[in-house]
Design a protein around this motif. Sequence first.
Motif, PDB file in Angstrom:
ATOM      1  N   SER A  77       0.843  -1.198   0.000  1.00 13.49           N
ATOM      2  CA  SER A  77       0.000   0.000   0.000  1.00 13.49           C
ATOM      3  C   SER A  77       0.874   1.242   0.000  1.00 13.49           C
ATOM      4  CB  SER A  77      -0.914   0.022   1.236  1.00 13.49           C
ATOM      5  OG  SER A  77      -0.138   0.226   2.418  1.00 13.49           O
ATOM      6  N   GLY A  78       0.272   2.351  -0.397  1.00 11.09           N
ATOM      7  CA  GLY A  78       0.989   3.609  -0.362  1.00 11.09           C
ATOM      8  C   GLY A  78       1.365   4.001   1.053  1.00 11.09           C
ATOM      9  N   ASP A 125       3.767   0.522  -8.292  1.00  6.39           N
ATOM     10  CA  ASP A 125       2.545   0.351  -9.069  1.00  6.39           C
ATOM     11  C   ASP A 125       1.889   1.711  -9.285  1.00  6.39           C
ATOM     12  OD1 ASP A 125       0.325  -0.658 -10.325  1.00  6.39           O
ATOM     13  OD2 ASP A 125      -0.550  -1.560  -8.540  1.00  6.39           O
ATOM     14  N   VAL A 126       1.439   1.992 -10.519  1.00 10.66           N
ATOM     15  CA  VAL A 126       0.791   3.271 -10.803  1.00 10.66           C
ATOM     16  C   VAL A 126      -0.439   3.471  -9.935  1.00 10.66           C
ATOM     17  CG1 VAL A 126      -0.650   4.440 -12.517  1.00 10.66           C
ATOM     18  CG2 VAL A 126       1.622   3.674 -13.146  1.00 10.66           C
ATOM     19  N   TYR A 127      -1.267   2.441  -9.804  1.00  8.87           N
ATOM     20  CA  TYR A 127      -2.523   2.610  -9.063  1.00  8.87           C
ATOM     21  C   TYR A 127      -2.476   1.842  -7.759  1.00  8.87           C
ATOM     22  CZ  TYR A 127      -7.349   2.505  -7.636  1.00  8.87           C
ATOM     23  OH  TYR A 127      -8.489   2.619  -6.890  1.00  8.87           O
ATOM     24  N   LEU A 128      -2.535   2.582  -6.645  1.00  9.93           N
ATOM     25  CA  LEU A 128      -2.682   1.990  -5.319  1.00  9.93           C
ATOM     26  C   LEU A 128      -3.977   2.517  -4.740  1.00  9.93           C
ATOM     27  CD1 LEU A 128       0.979   2.435  -4.026  1.00  9.93           C
ATOM     28  CD2 LEU A 128      -0.091   0.305  -4.782  1.00  9.93           C
ATOM     29  N   GLU A 169      -0.290  11.020  -7.322  1.00 10.18           N
ATOM     30  CA  GLU A 169       0.399  12.297  -7.119  1.00 10.18           C
ATOM     31  C   GLU A 169       0.657  12.557  -5.637  1.00 10.18           C
ATOM     32  OE1 GLU A 169      -0.135  15.656  -9.977  1.00 10.18           O
ATOM     33  OE2 GLU A 169      -2.105  14.729 -10.209  1.00 10.18           O
ATOM     34  N   GLU A 170      -0.275  12.172  -4.793  1.00 10.98           N
ATOM     35  CA  GLU A 170      -0.077  12.340  -3.355  1.00 10.98           C
ATOM     36  C   GLU A 170       1.120  11.531  -2.873  1.00 10.98           C
ATOM     37  OE1 GLU A 170      -2.462  11.678   0.900  1.00 10.98           O
ATOM     38  OE2 GLU A 170      -3.452  11.233  -1.018  1.00 10.98           O
ATOM     39  N   ILE A 171       1.229  10.294  -3.348  1.00  9.98           N
ATOM     40  CA  ILE A 171       2.365   9.455  -2.963  1.00  9.98           C
ATOM     41  C   ILE A 171       3.677  10.086  -3.419  1.00  9.98           C
ATOM     42  CG2 ILE A 171       3.520   7.239  -3.371  1.00  9.98           C
ATOM     43  CD1 ILE A 171       0.749   5.976  -3.598  1.00  9.98           C
ATOM     44  N   LEU A 172       3.718  10.533  -4.675  1.00  5.05           N
ATOM     45  CA  LEU A 172       4.947  11.105  -5.206  1.00  5.05           C
ATOM     46  C   LEU A 172       5.332  12.394  -4.498  1.00  5.05           C
ATOM     47  CD1 LEU A 172       4.735  10.480  -9.039  1.00  5.05           C
ATOM     48  CD2 LEU A 172       6.373   9.538  -7.446  1.00  5.05           C
ATOM     49  N   GLN A 173       4.352  13.229  -4.186  1.00  5.56           N
ATOM     50  CA  GLN A 173       4.634  14.459  -3.462  1.00  5.56           C
ATOM     51  C   GLN A 173       5.309  14.165  -2.124  1.00  5.56           C
ATOM     52  OE1 GLN A 173       0.801  16.335  -3.239  1.00  5.56           O
ATOM     53  NE2 GLN A 173       0.893  17.121  -5.324  1.00  5.56           N
ATOM     54  N   GLN A 174       4.784  13.164  -1.422  1.00 11.85           N
ATOM     55  CA  GLN A 174       5.350  12.837  -0.116  1.00 11.85           C
ATOM     56  C   GLN A 174       6.718  12.172  -0.242  1.00 11.85           C
ATOM     57  OE1 GLN A 174       2.751  11.500   3.082  1.00 11.85           O
ATOM     58  NE2 GLN A 174       0.981  11.704   1.742  1.00 11.85           N
ATOM     59  N   ILE A 213       2.188   9.211 -17.787  1.00 16.31           N
ATOM     60  CA  ILE A 213       3.559   9.664 -17.965  1.00 16.31           C
ATOM     61  C   ILE A 213       3.626  11.180 -17.890  1.00 16.31           C
ATOM     62  CG2 ILE A 213       5.521   9.794 -19.550  1.00 16.31           C
ATOM     63  CD1 ILE A 213       4.687   7.119 -20.671  1.00 16.31           C
ATOM     64  N   HIS A 214       2.758  11.844 -18.614  1.00 18.82           N
ATOM     65  CA  HIS A 214       2.788  13.300 -18.649  1.00 18.82           C
ATOM     66  C   HIS A 214       2.370  13.904 -17.307  1.00 18.82           C
ATOM     67  CE1 HIS A 214       3.684  13.567 -22.909  1.00 18.82           C
ATOM     68  NE2 HIS A 214       2.834  12.577 -23.103  1.00 18.82           N
ATOM     69  N   LYS A 215       1.441  13.257 -16.643  1.00 22.64           N
ATOM     70  CA  LYS A 215       0.984  13.780 -15.356  1.00 22.64           C
ATOM     71  C   LYS A 215       2.040  13.619 -14.272  1.00 22.64           C
ATOM     72  CE  LYS A 215      -2.425  11.732 -13.033  1.00 22.64           C
ATOM     73  NZ  LYS A 215      -3.785  11.377 -12.567  1.00 22.64           N
ATOM     74  N   LEU A 216       2.791  12.508 -14.317  1.00 20.98           N
ATOM     75  CA  LEU A 216       3.733  12.196 -13.248  1.00 20.98           C
ATOM     76  C   LEU A 216       5.160  12.646 -13.540  1.00 20.98           C
ATOM     77  CD1 LEU A 216       2.511   8.583 -12.378  1.00 20.98           C
ATOM     78  CD2 LEU A 216       1.773  10.756 -11.384  1.00 20.98           C
ATOM     79  N   SER A 217       5.424  13.067 -14.769  1.00 24.81           N
ATOM     80  CA  SER A 217       6.796  13.425 -15.126  1.00 24.81           C
ATOM     81  C   SER A 217       7.312  14.611 -14.325  1.00 24.81           C
ATOM     82  CB  SER A 217       6.885  13.738 -16.627  1.00 24.81           C
ATOM     83  OG  SER A 217       6.053  14.830 -16.970  1.00 24.81           O
ATOM     84  N   LYS A 218       6.412  15.468 -13.853  1.00 22.91           N
ATOM     85  CA  LYS A 218       6.860  16.634 -13.080  1.00 22.91           C
ATOM     86  C   LYS A 218       7.440  16.235 -11.726  1.00 22.91           C
ATOM     87  CE  LYS A 218       2.128  17.460 -11.403  1.00 22.91           C
ATOM     88  NZ  LYS A 218       0.999  18.409 -11.409  1.00 22.91           N
ATOM     89  N   TYR A 219       7.245  14.959 -11.341  1.00 20.19           N
ATOM     90  CA  TYR A 219       7.810  14.486 -10.079  1.00 20.19           C
ATOM     91  C   TYR A 219       9.114  13.717 -10.289  1.00 20.19           C
ATOM     92  CZ  TYR A 219       3.202  15.739  -8.353  1.00 20.19           C
ATOM     93  OH  TYR A 219       2.057  16.423  -8.042  1.00 20.19           O
ATOM     94  N   ASN A 220       9.687  13.871 -11.480  1.00 20.35           N
ATOM     95  CA  ASN A 220      11.009  13.309 -11.753  1.00 20.35           C
ATOM     96  C   ASN A 220      11.038  11.791 -11.606  1.00 20.35           C
ATOM     97  OD1 ASN A 220      13.770  13.375 -12.404  1.00 20.35           O
ATOM     98  ND2 ASN A 220      14.365  13.482 -10.248  1.00 20.35           N
ATOM     99  N   ILE A 221      10.090  11.114 -12.269  1.00 23.17           N
ATOM    100  CA  ILE A 221      10.165   9.654 -12.310  1.00 23.17           C
ATOM    101  C   ILE A 221      11.149   9.254 -13.406  1.00 23.17           C
ATOM    102  CG2 ILE A 221       7.830   9.331 -11.437  1.00 23.17           C
ATOM    103  CD1 ILE A 221       6.978   8.664 -14.315  1.00 23.17           C
ATOM    104  N   GLN A 222      11.797   8.132 -13.214  1.00 23.75           N
ATOM    105  CA  GLN A 222      12.839   7.723 -14.154  1.00 23.75           C
ATOM    106  C   GLN A 222      12.409   6.632 -15.133  1.00 23.75           C
ATOM    107  OE1 GLN A 222      13.674   8.316 -10.730  1.00 23.75           O
ATOM    108  NE2 GLN A 222      14.352  10.284 -11.513  1.00 23.75           N
ATOM    109  N   GLY A 223      11.305   5.953 -14.848  1.00 24.87           N
ATOM    110  CA  GLY A 223      10.924   4.864 -15.736  1.00 24.87           C
ATOM    111  C   GLY A 223       9.453   4.526 -15.650  1.00 24.87           C
TER     112      GLY A 223
END
Length: 214
Positions: free
Chosen positions: A35-36, A54-57, A63-68, A90-100
């Motif tokens: 879980s997140g 996993d993209v969906y938890l 976005e909340e997970i990535l922000q934290q 991809i476009h939505k999450l790229s601002k959080y500097n994901i690598q893959g």
Amino acid sequence: MIRVFITDDHEIYLEGLALLLGKQDGIEVIGTATSGKELLEKVQDLQTDVLLLDVYLPDLGEEEILQQIRAIRPDLRIVYLTLLRGTRYIHKLSKYNIQGYVLKNASLDELLLALKTVQDGGSFFSKDIHIGDRDEDFRNTITIEDKQIDEILSRRELEVLRLICKEYSNAEIADKLFLSVSTVETHRKNLIAKLGVNNTVGLVKFALRNNLID
């Protein structure tokens, strides 16, 4: 040695992937989370090189997970696992500097290449993910293999989706499926979140693209 931590809410998939990766030379699976919330409890002290996420938890939005995570570990290398081949995430999450961004049906060789590429400071996106200017038609849509629909959407969510596409209101759907209106509204929100679309039009596009409606 590449140290990997895996987070996925599907326990069978999670355990299988951890076991498979743990048998590979140069890979050490240092832990897992389902879980997140569990991930965020552990992320501060994770001695990992790459986080497979996993993209969906269901408990926390992506976005909340990535922000934290980024507030705690701004340089942590993150590779997303997904069944979705469209690019909206991809476009939505790229601002959080994901690598893959790797499909869950990718080969072991492709996943190992992704881990090595990201470990070495690069980025990796599965070849079957539509990305780039020439794929404008795919930019705001999500497509998945038919056999995997039921791995993403529940039977009830599919029922709600089909009725939405037939232009039923929330009240009409609730009456037809013997649900409360608030439950239908929750299903609608979950569908939008899971499929990475913005509105009802996006849901209809997804259903058409994946042959869920005529």
